[in-house]
Design a protein around this motif. Sequence first.
Motif, PDB file in Angstrom:
ATOM      1  N   LYS A 276       0.803  -1.222   0.000  1.00  0.00           N
ATOM      2  CA  LYS A 276       0.000   0.000   0.000  1.00  0.00           C
ATOM      3  C   LYS A 276       0.845   1.287   0.000  1.00  0.00           C
ATOM      4  O   LYS A 276       0.488   2.252  -0.693  1.00  0.00           O
ATOM      5  CB  LYS A 276      -0.982  -0.014   1.166  1.00  0.00           C
ATOM      6  CG  LYS A 276      -2.176  -0.926   0.901  1.00  0.00           C
ATOM      7  CD  LYS A 276      -3.203  -0.877   2.021  1.00  0.00           C
ATOM      8  CE  LYS A 276      -4.422  -1.732   1.652  1.00  0.00           C
ATOM      9  NZ  LYS A 276      -5.451  -1.702   2.721  1.00  0.00           N
ATOM     10  N   LEU A 280       0.889   5.136  -2.388  1.00  0.00           N
ATOM     11  CA  LEU A 280       0.857   6.493  -1.857  1.00  0.00           C
ATOM     12  C   LEU A 280       1.965   7.333  -2.453  1.00  0.00           C
ATOM     13  O   LEU A 280       1.841   8.547  -2.622  1.00  0.00           O
ATOM     14  CB  LEU A 280       1.000   6.462  -0.319  1.00  0.00           C
ATOM     15  CG  LEU A 280      -0.130   5.765   0.439  1.00  0.00           C
ATOM     16  CD1 LEU A 280       0.197   5.740   1.932  1.00  0.00           C
ATOM     17  CD2 LEU A 280      -1.464   6.461   0.187  1.00  0.00           C
ATOM     18  N   ARG A 281       3.082   6.675  -2.809  1.00  0.00           N
ATOM     19  CA  ARG A 281       4.212   7.393  -3.364  1.00  0.00           C
ATOM     20  C   ARG A 281       4.190   7.455  -4.882  1.00  0.00           C
ATOM     21  O   ARG A 281       5.075   8.069  -5.496  1.00  0.00           O
ATOM     22  CB  ARG A 281       5.525   6.706  -2.941  1.00  0.00           C
ATOM     23  CG  ARG A 281       5.719   6.642  -1.435  1.00  0.00           C
ATOM     24  CD  ARG A 281       7.198   6.515  -1.105  1.00  0.00           C
ATOM     25  NE  ARG A 281       7.816   5.360  -1.757  1.00  0.00           N
ATOM     26  CZ  ARG A 281       7.909   4.155  -1.187  1.00  0.00           C
ATOM     27  NH1 ARG A 281       7.403   3.961   0.021  1.00  0.00           N
ATOM     28  NH2 ARG A 281       8.509   3.171  -1.822  1.00  0.00           N
TER      29      ARG A 281
END
Length: 282
Positions: A276, A280-281
């Motif tokens: 996950k 996000l990056r």
Amino acid sequence: MAELHRYADLLSAGLTREQVRQRLDAGAFDRLSRGVYGVGADARHHLAALIRRLPADTVLGHSTGAWLHGFGDPHDIVHVIVPAGVVVPRIKGVVVHQAVLPVRAPVRIAGLPCAPAARCAVDLTRALRRMDALPVLDLCLRAGACRPEELLAEVALHGGLRGVCQARQLVRLADPRSECRQESQLRLLLIDGGLPAPEPQVWVRDRNGIPLYRLDLGYRERLIGIEYDGRTHLARDRLRSDRARMNWLAANGWRMRYFTDLDLYRRPDHILTTLKPLFLRS
């Protein structure tokens, strides 16, 4: 399919009980089921013998049907489907499913009456655990036993039956590109964990468009690759090849993550918490 003989027919043909026993002892034929004999018995002969003892409308289905269609393993337990309300003799090793939903257009495989592949797959998908059901659907498609539209048409007939909600969901996720059970399960784990559906068997190409490496699962646009490693040991040549592969992928922007059976079956949350943050990056 070899010729089968009922015990009563052998006696009617002039053989005595002792002669039948002698021929069995000599290997001239085999006892395939109670009162049914044949020569050169294999699993299909035994199924044919069982069918002879069951009502006329009996068809093989569920895991037995899946095996006949090429997307299941043989089992000691034989699964048959009969119309609802039909009286069936109790036979050891035979599980009888009285079908509220009639089997449409049964097929014959090696002379055996069988439910269509889509029916076998959907029946199993309704009955199995979720993580065990998607691999069945993936393998059904991979084996060419049926097409995606056949699965969709079949599951539409099962409305109101137990497990149909799960079957509807999983039929839409089925993908013939998954090459093993664990890849299917890993893909489902990611989807159920809230991640986008990964692409199975992602080819990574060099700058000239030549395919170099194939990943078990991946997110091509995000350059995220996921591999299931089921090997118990690595030979030296394989280890060298893997290291070169890992280095090339890393040098070309791919963020690779590797998981094993320990991760998949004992700590699935670890897989999700590992992946996950990569989204996000992105």
